[in-house]
Design a protein around this motif. Structure first.
Motif, PDB file in Angstrom:
ATOM      1  N   GLU A   1       0.989  -1.203  -0.099  1.00 41.07           N
ATOM      2  CA  GLU A   1       0.097  -0.006  -0.008  1.00 41.07           C
ATOM      3  C   GLU A   1       0.809   1.356  -0.149  1.00 41.07           C
ATOM      4  OE1 GLU A   1      -2.819  -0.035   3.175  1.00 41.07           O
ATOM      5  OE2 GLU A   1      -3.336  -2.072   2.766  1.00 41.07           O
ATOM      6  N   TRP A   2       1.805   1.454   0.683  1.00 40.60           N
ATOM      7  CA  TRP A   2       2.700   2.435   0.963  1.00 40.60           C
ATOM      8  C   TRP A   2       3.504   2.717  -0.184  1.00 40.60           C
ATOM      9  CZ3 TRP A   2       5.378   4.314   5.827  1.00 40.60           C
ATOM     10  CH2 TRP A   2       4.355   4.513   6.976  1.00 40.60           C
ATOM     11  N   ASP A   3       3.950   1.857  -0.691  1.00 42.10           N
ATOM     12  CA  ASP A   3       4.602   1.623  -2.277  1.00 42.10           C
ATOM     13  C   ASP A   3       3.976   2.394  -3.470  1.00 42.10           C
ATOM     14  OD1 ASP A   3       7.020  -0.160  -2.016  1.00 42.10           O
ATOM     15  OD2 ASP A   3       5.394  -1.023  -0.751  1.00 42.10           O
ATOM     16  N   ASP A   4       2.492   2.061  -3.390  1.00 41.12           N
ATOM     17  CA  ASP A   4       1.626   2.713  -4.454  1.00 41.12           C
ATOM     18  C   ASP A   4       1.664   4.052  -4.048  1.00 41.12           C
ATOM     19  OD1 ASP A   4       1.223   0.231  -5.584  1.00 41.12           O
ATOM     20  OD2 ASP A   4      -0.551  -0.226  -4.549  1.00 41.12           O
ATOM     21  N   GLU A   5       1.232   4.452  -2.916  1.00 35.78           N
ATOM     22  CA  GLU A   5       1.269   5.851  -2.394  1.00 35.78           C
ATOM     23  C   GLU A   5       2.363   6.726  -3.041  1.00 35.78           C
ATOM     24  OE1 GLU A   5      -1.993   7.687  -1.349  1.00 35.78           O
ATOM     25  OE2 GLU A   5      -2.459   5.732  -2.292  1.00 35.78           O
ATOM     26  N   LYS A   6       3.534   6.031  -2.681  1.00 36.96           N
ATOM     27  CA  LYS A   6       4.991   6.659  -2.990  1.00 36.96           C
ATOM     28  C   LYS A   6       5.144   6.863  -4.727  1.00 36.96           C
ATOM     29  CE  LYS A   6       9.980   5.941  -2.990  1.00 36.96           C
ATOM     30  NZ  LYS A   6      11.055   5.055  -2.178  1.00 36.96           N
ATOM     31  N   ALA A   7       4.789   5.682  -5.369  1.00 40.56           N
ATOM     32  CA  ALA A   7       4.941   5.650  -6.834  1.00 40.56           C
ATOM     33  C   ALA A   7       3.814   6.602  -7.385  1.00 40.56           C
ATOM     34  CB  ALA A   7       4.715   4.129  -7.178  1.00 40.56           C
ATOM     35  N   ASN A   8       2.557   6.845  -6.979  1.00 36.93           N
ATOM     36  CA  ASN A   8       1.586   7.568  -7.794  1.00 36.93           C
ATOM     37  C   ASN A   8       1.522   9.121  -7.171  1.00 36.93           C
ATOM     38  OD1 ASN A   8       0.721   5.530  -9.067  1.00 36.93           O
ATOM     39  ND2 ASN A   8      -0.923   4.990  -7.577  1.00 36.93           N
ATOM     40  N   TRP A   9       1.922   9.558  -5.917  1.00 35.88           N
ATOM     41  CA  TRP A   9       1.888  10.735  -5.620  1.00 35.88           C
ATOM     42  C   TRP A   9       3.142  11.423  -4.872  1.00 35.88           C
ATOM     43  CZ3 TRP A   9      -2.298  12.241  -7.657  1.00 35.88           C
ATOM     44  CH2 TRP A   9      -3.146  11.175  -7.902  1.00 35.88           C
ATOM     45  N   LEU A  10       4.097  10.616  -4.207  1.00 31.21           N
ATOM     46  CA  LEU A  10       5.021  11.239  -3.408  1.00 31.21           C
ATOM     47  C   LEU A  10       6.622  10.943  -3.901  1.00 31.21           C
ATOM     48  CD1 LEU A  10       3.233  10.298  -0.011  1.00 31.21           C
ATOM     49  CD2 LEU A  10       3.199  12.560  -0.931  1.00 31.21           C
ATOM     50  N   SER A  11       6.572  10.441  -5.130  1.00 31.19           N
ATOM     51  CA  SER A  11       7.858   9.862  -5.464  1.00 31.19           C
ATOM     52  C   SER A  11       8.834  10.997  -5.727  1.00 31.19           C
ATOM     53  CB  SER A  11       7.669   9.379  -7.081  1.00 31.19           C
ATOM     54  OG  SER A  11       7.190  10.127  -8.005  1.00 31.19           O
ATOM     55  N   THR A  12       8.562  12.452  -5.725  1.00 36.75           N
ATOM     56  CA  THR A  12       9.269  13.512  -5.935  1.00 36.75           C
ATOM     57  C   THR A  12       9.606  14.017  -4.671  1.00 36.75           C
ATOM     58  OG1 THR A  12       7.664  15.026  -6.336  1.00 36.75           O
ATOM     59  CG2 THR A  12       8.461  13.987  -8.255  1.00 36.75           C
ATOM     60  N   TYR A  13       8.937  13.553  -3.552  1.00 40.84           N
ATOM     61  CA  TYR A  13       9.273  14.305  -2.281  1.00 40.84           C
ATOM     62  C   TYR A  13      10.556  13.574  -1.629  1.00 40.84           C
ATOM     63  CZ  TYR A  13       4.727  16.842  -2.457  1.00 40.84           C
ATOM     64  OH  TYR A  13       3.655  17.759  -2.470  1.00 40.84           O
ATOM     65  N   ASN A  14      11.506  14.014  -2.423  1.00 47.05           N
ATOM     66  CA  ASN A  14      12.859  13.757  -1.563  1.00 47.05           C
ATOM     67  C   ASN A  14      13.392  14.934  -0.840  1.00 47.05           C
ATOM     68  OD1 ASN A  14      12.839  11.185  -3.175  1.00 47.05           O
ATOM     69  ND2 ASN A  14      13.332  12.189  -5.008  1.00 47.05           N
ATOM     70  N   LEU A  15      13.786  14.489   0.273  1.00 44.30           N
ATOM     71  CA  LEU A  15      13.923  15.747   1.430  1.00 44.30           C
ATOM     72  C   LEU A  15      15.258  15.526   1.914  1.00 44.30           C
ATOM     73  CD1 LEU A  15      10.771  15.191   3.317  1.00 44.30           C
ATOM     74  CD2 LEU A  15      11.281  16.543   1.329  1.00 44.30           C
ATOM     75  N   THR A  16      16.113  16.750   2.030  1.00 42.92           N
ATOM     76  CA  THR A  16      17.461  16.829   2.808  1.00 42.92           C
ATOM     77  C   THR A  16      17.273  17.718   3.978  1.00 42.92           C
ATOM     78  OG1 THR A  16      18.492  16.552   0.667  1.00 42.92           O
ATOM     79  CG2 THR A  16      19.487  17.744   2.551  1.00 42.92           C
ATOM     80  N   ALA A  17      17.492  16.832   5.185  1.00 44.08           N
ATOM     81  CA  ALA A  17      17.280  17.729   6.434  1.00 44.08           C
ATOM     82  C   ALA A  17      17.957  17.211   7.411  1.00 44.08           C
ATOM     83  CB  ALA A  17      15.751  17.582   6.749  1.00 44.08           C
ATOM     84  N   ILE A  18      18.146  18.051   8.581  1.00 47.36           N
ATOM     85  CA  ILE A  18      18.686  17.808   9.808  1.00 47.36           C
ATOM     86  C   ILE A  18      17.864  17.851  10.920  1.00 47.36           C
ATOM     87  CG2 ILE A  18      20.066  20.014  10.153  1.00 47.36           C
ATOM     88  CD1 ILE A  18      22.358  18.292  11.143  1.00 47.36           C
ATOM     89  N   ILE A  19      18.016  16.985  11.872  1.00 43.89           N
ATOM     90  CA  ILE A  19      17.461  17.048  13.146  1.00 43.89           C
ATOM     91  C   ILE A  19      18.357  17.145  14.154  1.00 43.89           C
ATOM     92  CG2 ILE A  19      15.367  16.069  14.593  1.00 43.89           C
ATOM     93  CD1 ILE A  19      14.680  16.677  11.919  1.00 43.89           C
ATOM     94  N   SER A  20      18.671  18.352  14.607  1.00 45.11           N
ATOM     95  CA  SER A  20      19.826  18.514  15.433  1.00 45.11           C
ATOM     96  C   SER A  20      19.666  18.298  17.043  1.00 45.11           C
ATOM     97  CB  SER A  20      20.527  19.818  15.206  1.00 45.11           C
ATOM     98  OG  SER A  20      19.592  20.893  15.669  1.00 45.11           O
ATOM     99  N   GLU A  21      18.486  18.022  17.306  1.00 46.96           N
ATOM    100  CA  GLU A  21      18.383  17.963  18.966  1.00 46.96           C
ATOM    101  C   GLU A  21      17.098  16.865  18.907  1.00 46.96           C
ATOM    102  OE1 GLU A  21      17.092  21.460  20.569  1.00 46.96           O
ATOM    103  OE2 GLU A  21      15.543  21.928  19.230  1.00 46.96           O
ATOM    104  N   PRO A  22      17.302  16.008  20.200  1.00 48.74           N
ATOM    105  CA  PRO A  22      16.041  14.944  20.310  1.00 48.74           C
ATOM    106  C   PRO A  22      14.731  15.655  20.280  1.00 48.74           C
ATOM    107  CG  PRO A  22      17.849  14.691  21.910  1.00 48.74           C
ATOM    108  CD  PRO A  22      17.833  16.038  21.156  1.00 48.74           C
TER     109      PRO A  22
END
Length: 586
Positions: free
Chosen positions: A319-340
């Motif tokens: 199920e998640w693979d389908d949502e990724k392929a159909n709608w979210l494939s371009t949402y490739n994110l670069t981020a840092i979480i620097s504190e808990p």
């Protein structure tokens, strides 16, 4: 007979069964590898609290089963009739466009009682005296480590022979057991699985215990952690935060970090003192949002892979693979979480900023993910009407004015990842406006959704546009809320799309029309007989379709089926050649 079949039968007899799984040792007292050796009558109870040889504890589970005190115990079913009163179940609720919804919970009230210990005590035969106290008093004393253990609520029907296939099972984790008290009552509270991700339970990254062994000036590129051996808690390369500075590094040797590059992710280089905390950071480098969510739930969180339907394999999609392929494939994110940071907080940010919902499927013990997007031509939609499905006089409709969004202000490309979310700390802003809805001729006011994203950088401008546009297209017009009841035979699932046809949904001529809704909450109104459904209108402004293959004909001569499946280019007038509205491209 399956649940769906018996739910559609006359004379069905509903029954509710509650089960809890508590820790239990699979070994036998005093039998190798167990080395416990108390005198006869002093054995443990095969529970963790009573264990006399923890080094050889072999954990498994034992199920305890309860039914209503007014119910006869079905033949062959090991259950205690002590549930009193109505089981209180607060169903989970999906909140489209807002990220994480409300989590579900259940409260079960049971009456304590006195009973022999033959069934609960594996060594009853060797005890020198009968057990004292009450059933739940002994159970809790022997099993104080119940938080986070499994609770199942089984609702179904009595049949002969007994068949668990006649039941729908909802899975929770135990949050609390209160009692017994002077009233003789015990209350067990369960929460759905995402409770295990509460911000006080799972934090990403985990708090680091290392400190600087000596002061650090603004030019140093090597430093040592203390206490000795603490380097084993850190990544071999990555990023750390000391005070208000983020430092990346290439090498960790023992407790020594080297190859450091100072003042990264928009932070400022600073002097640091000995004993300042050195916090490991969590870095995502062009990682798809679906993979990030999976990692928070499973890799860094307490859920098992079986609870998240994601294979990350286009050749074997779930199920998640389908949502990724159909709608979210371009949402490739670069981020840092620097504190808990709490896992639920991170998931809420991702789901709002990337335009999807997460919720718990209590029945299948799964976490569902669904993008906030228009349905495709082949989407599964269930038709409901007053004649065949909806219980008489149960429909209520309301315009959800609070859901209206006339503009989205999407701030992204954060400057300093150690600072807060003031708008001055973002380089980019995308504004989406439905100007017509703000005029006095329509709704006469501005309703803004403000999003501030640590997850999207300068490469994600298209994603900021997409999320904003989808919010406007769905919520520029207040969506209707529908509440109605259905029989057990017509039971629905959270997130399901339905076409609702009733006399209260009308067009401008007064004729009844079918409108699409998304089921957001389901309450069991009459156990085993009927359910109350809350649903939110899911219509988008415009007809959304994917770009079609090159083999398609021109719109004028193409089949109606393909016109419903794919997008075609409109005339300069903004209409199709037959006068139909132009397509919106997904």
């Amino acid at each position: 007979m399956a649940y769906s079949a018996i739910a559609d039968s006359v004379g069905r007899q509903p029954i509710t069964v509650v089960e809890i799984d508590l820790d239990y040792c699979a070994e036998s007292y005093g039998v190798s590898p167990c080395t416990a050796s108390a005198a006869t009558g002093g054995e443990c109870y095969n529970t963790r609290r009573s264990c006399q040889d923890l080094a050889n504890w072999n954990g498994s589970t034992q199920t305890y089963r309860f039914i209503d005190q007014s119910s006869a115990v079905p033949p062959g079913v090991d259950a205690l009739p002590c549930i009193t009163g109505k089981i209180t179940r607060t169903p989970m609720k999906i909140e489209p466009g807002k990220g994480l919804g409300l989590r579900g919970s259940v409260k079960v009230k049971l009456r304590d009682f006195t009973i022999h210990d033959r069934a609960a005590d594996p060594y009853h035969a060797t005890r020198t005296a009968e057990a004292q106290g009450t059933y739940f008093g002994r159970l809790i004393a022997r099993n104080p480590f119940y938080v986070g253990r499994t609770l199942r609520l089984r609702t179904g029907y009595i049949a002969s022979p007994w068949d668990w296939a006649n039941f729908v099972t909802r899975t929770y984790v135990i949050e609390d057991i209160s009692g017994p008290g002077s009233d003789g009552m015990v209350t067990i509270t369960g929460k759905t699985v995402l409770k295990a991700l509460d911000d006080d339970r799972v934090r990403i990254p985990s708090p680091s215990n290392g400190e600087l062994s000596a002061s650090l000036n603004t030019t140093a590129t090597t430093f040592t952690l203390t206490p000795s051996g603490i380097g084993s808690e850190y990544d071999s390369s990555g990023a750390v935060r000391i005070g208000g500075e983020i430092i990346t590094y290439t090498t960790l040797t023992g407790d020594v970090i080297s190859g450091a590059t100072r003042a990264q992710w928009g932070s400022e280089v600073k002097d640091h003192d000995a004993a300042d905390q050195v916090q490991q950071c969590k870095v995502y480098s062009s990682v798809n949002v679906v993979n990030i969510a999976y990692g928070i739930l499973v890799t860094d969180g307490p859920l098992s892979a079986s609870q998240v339907p994601f294979n990350d394999n286009p050749g074997s999609p779930d199920e998640w693979d389908d949502e990724k392929a159909n709608w979210l494939s371009t949402y490739n994110l670069t981020a840092i979480i620097s504190e808990p940071t709490g896992a639920n907080k991170l998931l809420a940010e991702l789901s709002e900023q990337c335009g999807f919902n997460l919720w718990e499927d209590e029945v299948n013990n799964l976490v569902k993910l669904k993008a906030n997007v228009p349905d495709l031509a082949n989407a599964a939609v269930t038709d409901l009407n007053e004649d065949a499905h909806i219980i008489e006089k149960s429909i209520k409709l309301q315009d959800n004015q609070k859901s209206r969004i006339s503009r989205v202000l999407f701030y992204y490309d954060k400057i300093d990842h150690t600072s807060g979310d003031d708008i001055e700390n973002f380089r980019a802003l995308y504004v989406a406006i439905d100007a017509n809805s703000e005029t006095d001729d329509e709704y006469g006011s501005e309703r803004a959704r403000i999003i501030k994203s640590r997850w999207m950088d300068s490469t994600n401008s298209a994603e900021a546009v997409a999320t904003s546009g989808r919010l406007i297209n769905r919520f520029a017009v207040p969506q209707k809320i529908a509440r109605f009841r259905v029989d057990a035979k017509d039971a629905l699932e959270p997130g399901q799309l339905v076409n609702l046809l009733c006399k209260f949904l009308q067009d401008t001529s007064g004729a009844s029309v079918s409108k699409q809704f998304q089921v957001t909450q389901i309450s069991e109104r009459d156990t085993g007989h009927s359910f109350e459904i809350d649903a939110l209108g899911s219509a988008y402004a415009g007809l959304y379709r994917f770009v079609g293959p090159d083999t398609l004909n021109d719109y004028d001569v193409e089949s109606d089926a393909n016109k419903q499946s794919y997008a075609f280019i409109a005339l300069d007038t903004g209409l199709m050649s037959d006068g139909a509205s132009a397509y919106q491209i997904v």
